[in-house]
Structure formats: structure tokens, C-alpha cells
Design a protein around this motif. Sequence first.
Motif, PDB file in Angstrom:
ATOM      1  N   ILE A 102     -44.274  17.598  12.531  1.00 49.11           N
ATOM      2  CA  ILE A 102     -44.069  19.186  12.327  1.00 49.11           C
ATOM      3  C   ILE A 102     -42.907  19.575  13.056  1.00 49.11           C
ATOM      4  N   LEU A 103     -43.230  19.380  14.357  1.00 43.78           N
ATOM      5  CA  LEU A 103     -41.957  19.464  15.516  1.00 43.78           C
ATOM      6  C   LEU A 103     -40.848  19.146  15.005  1.00 43.78           C
ATOM      7  N   ASN A 104     -40.776  17.660  14.920  1.00 43.83           N
ATOM      8  CA  ASN A 104     -39.144  17.131  14.376  1.00 43.83           C
ATOM      9  C   ASN A 104     -38.732  17.701  13.182  1.00 43.83           C
ATOM     10  N   ASN A 105     -39.443  17.738  12.099  1.00 38.09           N
ATOM     11  CA  ASN A 105     -38.840  18.278  10.935  1.00 38.09           C
ATOM     12  C   ASN A 105     -38.622  19.621  10.994  1.00 38.09           C
ATOM     13  N   TYR A 124     -35.955  33.995   7.380  1.00 39.79           N
ATOM     14  CA  TYR A 124     -36.925  32.868   7.361  1.00 39.79           C
ATOM     15  C   TYR A 124     -38.164  33.230   6.274  1.00 39.79           C
ATOM     16  N   HIS A 125     -38.272  32.299   5.687  1.00 35.43           N
ATOM     17  CA  HIS A 125     -39.486  32.559   4.880  1.00 35.43           C
ATOM     18  C   HIS A 125     -40.536  31.461   5.412  1.00 35.43           C
ATOM     19  N   THR A 126     -41.464  31.520   4.758  1.00 33.48           N
ATOM     20  CA  THR A 126     -42.707  30.609   4.846  1.00 33.48           C
ATOM     21  C   THR A 126     -42.915  29.224   4.069  1.00 33.48           C
ATOM     22  N   TYR A 127     -43.820  28.483   4.276  1.00 29.27           N
ATOM     23  CA  TYR A 127     -43.964  27.423   3.496  1.00 29.27           C
ATOM     24  C   TYR A 127     -43.986  27.867   2.108  1.00 29.27           C
ATOM     25  N   GLU A 156     -39.533  16.546   4.168  1.00 23.87           N
ATOM     26  CA  GLU A 156     -40.771  16.090   5.087  1.00 23.87           C
ATOM     27  C   GLU A 156     -41.619  17.232   5.796  1.00 23.87           C
ATOM     28  N   LEU A 157     -40.902  18.416   6.066  1.00 21.35           N
ATOM     29  CA  LEU A 157     -41.781  19.469   6.475  1.00 21.35           C
ATOM     30  C   LEU A 157     -42.720  20.106   5.712  1.00 21.35           C
ATOM     31  N   ASN A 158     -42.433  20.326   4.227  1.00 17.68           N
ATOM     32  CA  ASN A 158     -43.069  20.647   3.253  1.00 17.68           C
ATOM     33  C   ASN A 158     -44.334  19.629   3.128  1.00 17.68           C
ATOM     34  N   LYS A 159     -44.019  18.548   2.822  1.00 23.43           N
ATOM     35  CA  LYS A 159     -45.128  17.327   2.784  1.00 23.43           C
ATOM     36  C   LYS A 159     -46.230  17.264   3.830  1.00 23.43           C
ATOM     37  N   THR A 160     -45.555  17.453   5.118  1.00 28.00           N
ATOM     38  CA  THR A 160     -46.595  17.682   6.230  1.00 28.00           C
ATOM     39  C   THR A 160     -47.277  18.752   6.504  1.00 28.00           C
ATOM     40  N   LEU A 161     -46.810  19.633   6.215  1.00 26.20           N
ATOM     41  CA  LEU A 161     -47.586  21.354   5.977  1.00 26.20           C
ATOM     42  C   LEU A 161     -48.411  21.564   5.279  1.00 26.20           C
ATOM     43  N   ALA A 162     -48.362  20.654   4.132  1.00 21.18           N
ATOM     44  CA  ALA A 162     -49.310  20.699   3.165  1.00 21.18           C
ATOM     45  C   ALA A 162     -50.633  20.404   3.425  1.00 21.18           C
ATOM     46  N   GLN A 163     -50.879  19.496   4.681  1.00 17.31           N
ATOM     47  CA  GLN A 163     -52.423  19.166   5.357  1.00 17.31           C
ATOM     48  C   GLN A 163     -52.514  20.262   6.277  1.00 17.31           C
ATOM     49  N   TYR A 164     -51.806  21.246   6.512  1.00 13.56           N
ATOM     50  CA  TYR A 164     -52.170  22.139   7.684  1.00 13.56           C
ATOM     51  C   TYR A 164     -52.019  23.662   7.172  1.00 13.56           C
TER      52      TYR A 164
END
Length: 205
Positions: A72-75, A3-6, A43-51
Motif C-alpha cells: 500500500i505504501l509503495n503504490n 483527493y478522493h478516497t478508495y 494495484e493500490l485499489n486491488k490491495t486496499l480492497a482487502q483493508y
Amino acid sequence: MPYHTYPYELPPLPFDYDALEPYIDAETMHYHHDKHFKTYVDELNKTLAQYPRLQKLTLPELLSQKSLPVKILNNAGGVYNHTLYFSGLSPAGCACHQPSGEMLRLIEETFESFENFKEIFMSLAKDVFGSGWTVLFLTPQGQLKIANLKNQDTLLPMNYFPILYVDVWEHAYYLKYKNERVKYLENIWNVLDFPMLEQTGKSIR
Ligand code: MN3
């Protein structure tokens, strides 16, 4: 599949879209991998962009956080579960569709036989109400267990070790099997890749 990260990337399908025919059809593979799975990644990338605080965590680290925004949890769960599902499939006709070695020994010790294990697994998968997954996993004490997960829940909060993930969301079978989930479940054994499942399960922690 380490696994990589964002930012996360959609893992490519390791075979042609029609390679699992007639058990899983090409149209289902297109929609499932290129639309459903990709949407979780996007969607995970889009949401994590704010965190920014969460961007350095690997997917298992992220999913093990005590409290996460639900999006984030769901995606993140969708990315994790689908990674396990797709990497555990391979075209019909190889010895890999039967467990062997230590895995077979553990299955026989726990469920008496591979046939019996399949019966129990399918009977649980039939009971999934709504969307979810049926999974085979190891507890930290080394016990083999089967359970259902709702939606995109994962085994990570329980510290369980994933082995076999079967997607029981309707999108996994509806185009071909319509309401006959049982036929999808009976056929999937022709395309599960046990050595790959074990390998992915080990690398995904
Ligand atoms: Mn799915």
C-alpha cells in the motif's frame, strides 16, 4: 486536484500525448501515464480492497499512517507522486515555465537566482542512484528546500509542502533520452508549469 478516497481513479492527462514534444515524447507519455501511473492506481485499489479500515482515508491521510503494508505504501506513494508530476507539466511556450511573484521571490532569496536554483536542482537530480524523485518543497517553517526521494517515498511523513516534483525513474526518460538523464533534466524546464505546481501543491494536502 482534490483527493478522493478508495477506489482511486487515474487522473486524465490534461493535454495530448504529443503536446510536450520535443522535450517529452508521445511514446514516453503513453507508457508513463497509461501504463506506469495506471498500474500504481490499479494495484493500490486491488490491495486496499482487502483493508476496509483504510478505504475511507484520503491519499495524504493514508500516506501519513504510522505503519502501512509495504504494498500500500509503495503504490499510494506512486499515485501521489505521479499526480504531482503530471499536473505540473504543460506544453512549451507559455510564461508559466518561469516562476513569478512570491515563488520567484522565495527562490531568489534562497538560491540567489532561478538559474542558480536550476543548477542546484539538476546536480541533485543527477545524483539519484537507482529510482527516485528530485523535489522542491516548503518546510512547515516556510523554508524552501530541495531533496531526493527514493523509489515512491513521499514528503508526507515529514509534513513538508510539495511544490515541484521531477520523476527521475528511468521510465520517465529512457525511451527518448536513453542513458542521458542530464538532457532530460535540462529539457524539462521547458514544460514545467509553475503556477500549476503551486496550485496542486496547495490542494494536495
Ligand atoms: Mn514515473
